[in-house]
Design a protein around this motif. Sequence first.
Motif, PDB file in Angstrom:
ATOM      1  N   LEU A  30      -8.736  42.149 -38.068  1.00 27.17           N
ATOM      2  CA  LEU A  30      -8.596  43.456 -37.606  1.00 27.17           C
ATOM      3  C   LEU A  30      -9.105  44.227 -38.807  1.00 27.17           C
ATOM      4  N   LEU A  31      -8.665  44.230 -40.140  1.00 21.99           N
ATOM      5  CA  LEU A  31      -9.175  45.023 -41.177  1.00 21.99           C
ATOM      6  C   LEU A  31     -10.500  45.171 -41.235  1.00 21.99           C
ATOM      7  N   ALA A  32     -11.455  44.462 -40.880  1.00 23.69           N
ATOM      8  CA  ALA A  32     -12.892  44.719 -40.747  1.00 23.69           C
ATOM      9  C   ALA A  32     -13.126  45.701 -39.874  1.00 23.69           C
ATOM     10  N   PHE A  33     -12.448  46.466 -38.936  1.00 26.28           N
ATOM     11  CA  PHE A  33     -12.692  47.373 -38.089  1.00 26.28           C
ATOM     12  C   PHE A  33     -12.104  48.789 -38.713  1.00 26.28           C
ATOM     13  N   PRO A  34     -12.622  49.920 -38.429  1.00 30.57           N
ATOM     14  CA  PRO A  34     -12.231  51.180 -38.645  1.00 30.57           C
ATOM     15  C   PRO A  34     -10.613  51.395 -38.154  1.00 30.57           C
ATOM     16  N   LYS A  35     -10.065  52.170 -39.013  1.00 27.05           N
ATOM     17  CA  LYS A  35      -8.645  52.239 -38.632  1.00 27.05           C
ATOM     18  C   LYS A  35      -8.196  52.690 -37.337  1.00 27.05           C
ATOM     19  N   PHE A  36      -9.162  53.698 -37.024  1.00 28.76           N
ATOM     20  CA  PHE A  36      -9.009  54.210 -35.476  1.00 28.76           C
ATOM     21  C   PHE A  36      -9.238  53.372 -34.260  1.00 28.76           C
ATOM     22  N   TYR A  37      -9.933  52.266 -34.840  1.00 27.22           N
ATOM     23  CA  TYR A  37     -10.364  51.263 -33.584  1.00 27.22           C
ATOM     24  C   TYR A  37      -9.728  49.873 -33.709  1.00 27.22           C
ATOM     25  N   ARG A  38      -8.773  49.682 -34.552  1.00 28.70           N
ATOM     26  CA  ARG A  38      -8.070  48.547 -34.782  1.00 28.70           C
ATOM     27  C   ARG A  38      -7.037  48.205 -33.433  1.00 28.70           C
ATOM     28  N   SER A  39      -6.455  49.137 -32.959  1.00 24.09           N
ATOM     29  CA  SER A  39      -5.434  49.075 -31.882  1.00 24.09           C
ATOM     30  C   SER A  39      -6.561  48.676 -30.466  1.00 24.09           C
ATOM     31  N   ARG A  40      -7.844  49.260 -30.555  1.00 21.88           N
ATOM     32  CA  ARG A  40      -8.678  48.541 -29.362  1.00 21.88           C
ATOM     33  C   ARG A  40      -9.164  47.440 -29.507  1.00 21.88           C
ATOM     34  N   ALA A  41      -9.783  47.109 -30.817  1.00 28.15           N
ATOM     35  CA  ALA A  41      -9.791  45.821 -31.167  1.00 28.15           C
ATOM     36  C   ALA A  41      -8.894  44.631 -30.900  1.00 28.15           C
ATOM     37  N   ASP A  42      -7.532  45.047 -31.169  1.00 30.16           N
ATOM     38  CA  ASP A  42      -6.473  44.044 -30.944  1.00 30.16           C
ATOM     39  C   ASP A  42      -6.673  43.887 -29.445  1.00 30.16           C
ATOM     40  N   ASP A  43      -6.642  44.797 -28.546  1.00 30.51           N
ATOM     41  CA  ASP A  43      -6.712  44.617 -27.269  1.00 30.51           C
ATOM     42  C   ASP A  43      -7.660  43.591 -26.739  1.00 30.51           C
ATOM     43  N   ILE A  44      -9.085  43.929 -27.277  1.00 32.43           N
ATOM     44  CA  ILE A  44     -10.030  43.234 -26.964  1.00 32.43           C
ATOM     45  C   ILE A  44      -9.797  41.484 -27.267  1.00 32.43           C
ATOM     46  N   LEU A  45      -9.275  41.228 -28.396  1.00 34.94           N
ATOM     47  CA  LEU A  45      -9.025  40.041 -28.957  1.00 34.94           C
ATOM     48  C   LEU A  45      -7.882  39.510 -27.971  1.00 34.94           C
ATOM     49  N   THR A  46      -7.041  40.125 -27.397  1.00 31.72           N
ATOM     50  CA  THR A  46      -6.000  39.527 -26.343  1.00 31.72           C
ATOM     51  C   THR A  46      -6.705  39.107 -25.080  1.00 31.72           C
ATOM     52  N   ASP A  47      -7.796  40.022 -25.008  1.00 32.23           N
ATOM     53  CA  ASP A  47      -8.862  39.641 -23.647  1.00 32.23           C
ATOM     54  C   ASP A  47      -9.513  38.330 -23.767  1.00 32.23           C
ATOM     55  N   CYS A  48     -10.091  38.255 -24.960  1.00 31.16           N
ATOM     56  CA  CYS A  48     -10.911  36.834 -25.348  1.00 31.16           C
ATOM     57  C   CYS A  48      -9.970  35.724 -25.281  1.00 31.16           C
ATOM     58  N   GLU A  49      -8.679  36.005 -26.057  1.00 28.09           N
ATOM     59  CA  GLU A  49      -7.714  34.937 -25.623  1.00 28.09           C
ATOM     60  C   GLU A  49      -7.642  34.342 -24.255  1.00 28.09           C
ATOM     61  N   ASN A  50      -7.229  35.505 -23.410  1.00 24.05           N
ATOM     62  CA  ASN A  50      -6.818  35.109 -22.246  1.00 24.05           C
ATOM     63  C   ASN A  50      -8.180  34.504 -21.694  1.00 24.05           C
ATOM     64  N   ALA A  51      -9.168  34.916 -21.761  1.00 28.97           N
ATOM     65  CA  ALA A  51     -10.578  34.252 -21.244  1.00 28.97           C
ATOM     66  C   ALA A  51     -10.723  32.965 -21.572  1.00 28.97           C
ATOM     67  N   LEU A  52     -10.808  32.592 -22.980  1.00 29.51           N
ATOM     68  CA  LEU A  52     -10.709  31.417 -23.562  1.00 29.51           C
ATOM     69  C   LEU A  52      -9.772  30.359 -22.913  1.00 29.51           C
ATOM     70  N   VAL A  53      -8.333  30.777 -22.693  1.00 29.83           N
ATOM     71  CA  VAL A  53      -7.398  29.656 -22.210  1.00 29.83           C
ATOM     72  C   VAL A  53      -7.906  29.508 -20.679  1.00 29.83           C
ATOM     73  N   GLY A  54      -8.294  30.585 -20.084  1.00 34.36           N
ATOM     74  CA  GLY A  54      -8.508  30.324 -18.566  1.00 34.36           C
ATOM     75  C   GLY A  54      -9.821  29.252 -18.479  1.00 34.36           C
ATOM     76  N   TRP A  55     -10.651  29.495 -19.287  1.00 29.20           N
ATOM     77  CA  TRP A  55     -11.803  28.705 -19.352  1.00 29.20           C
ATOM     78  C   TRP A  55     -11.361  27.218 -19.765  1.00 29.20           C
ATOM     79  N   ALA A  56     -10.508  27.013 -20.612  1.00 25.66           N
ATOM     80  CA  ALA A  56     -10.424  25.814 -21.217  1.00 25.66           C
ATOM     81  C   ALA A  56      -9.593  25.077 -20.002  1.00 25.66           C
ATOM     82  N   ILE A  57      -8.550  25.574 -19.562  1.00 26.15           N
ATOM     83  CA  ILE A  57      -7.766  25.148 -18.362  1.00 26.15           C
ATOM     84  C   ILE A  57      -8.773  24.571 -17.203  1.00 26.15           C
ATOM     85  N   GLY A  58      -9.557  25.317 -16.913  1.00 23.50           N
ATOM     86  CA  GLY A  58     -10.519  25.206 -15.739  1.00 23.50           C
ATOM     87  C   GLY A  58     -11.435  24.092 -16.090  1.00 23.50           C
ATOM     88  N   ILE A  59     -11.984  24.177 -17.199  1.00 20.27           N
ATOM     89  CA  ILE A  59     -13.081  23.120 -17.449  1.00 20.27           C
ATOM     90  C   ILE A  59     -12.541  21.785 -17.638  1.00 20.27           C
TER      91      ILE A  59
END
Length: 354
Positions: free
Chosen positions: A172-201
């Motif tokens: 998250l340090l790679a993102f500007p300070k004002f966008y880190r909270s939003r990037a953290d939410d996107i990472l959570t969405d990525c995690e949910n998507a990967l877990v759902g895909w792995a379970i399904g496949i």
Amino acid sequence: MRFGKLVGFVLFVALLYILWKIRQVLLLAFTAVAFATVLNHLVRRLQKLGIPRGAAVGLTVVGVLGILAAAIAFIAPSLVSKIPESASLSEQGLIRIQEWYGQFQGMIPGQVLQGVSTQDLWQRLREANSNWTGGFFKVFSGSVNFVLDLLLVIVVTIMLLSNPMAYRRVFLLAFPKFYRSRADDILTDCENALVGWAIGIGFNMVVITLLSGLGLWFLGVPLPIVNAILAGLLTFIPNVGPFLSVIPPTLMALTVSPWRAIAVVILYIVIQQVESNLLTPLVMKRQVSLLPAITLLSQVIFAAFFGLLGLFLALPLVVVLQVWAKALLVEDILNTWPQPRWAKIADSVQGPGH
């Protein structure tokens, strides 16, 4: 000013060149991240049962590696011993097709097929069959590079599991300070998507292996277990995998009778319809929906640039990239144009007067 832009452009090109040179390492790193993301889901489940994180990580890693080792020890010896027989049966199937084609060619009047040269075609088919039956299993062979890559992925996965939040904060340090909270939410969405895909496949691979094995055994096709495992493994590669998995059992069925080959094709079509219309909607509710054309094109592109590993990782890569593209490009920029969402966030962080 121009000199600064020139230096920036040169540094950008140099960065792209370095990333291209280490593309194989980056793919292995992504593989480790994907594994760690999925396994972390199991670790959290164990933590909810009151098990400390360290013990939960150890149990998860040992359990998964133990299951894989047991499966390989149980399946691999018989599977490898059947490869020569599989190649021989597939070769016999090609010979049978060639004989039928010769008979059909003799039945056609005139010069309709007389100018069609088939010698090179049959030779190429035999070479492709030989490469297919042996080449696929070479991916899982004990070559030095494969073992080293596998060890690297396992070690990095364990490191990521040991303290995932620390690596997440560094990313998250790679993102500007004002966008880190939003990037953290996107990472959570990525995690949910990967877990759902792995379970399904994973569920689909098991079900298709069982259905293929039972169907091929019922039809009397040679080597039903080998072909069923092949069909299950190739389920990991949508579009391309199901098409490739039907070739070996169809050729083997031709050595028995033509109708069995037709029955094998019908069986695999029915199984794929069950997967796409029943299993996928039922199991992959949490998965990011991917358009079929985008999935196929991504597989072709990643395979062209990164080889076989890119083909296997195409779908999880697209799952993650789609989440980022939807959140960053569509929601935060295009849907809030002319003032992107990140600009509004920046203004609110800086406050009035800046």
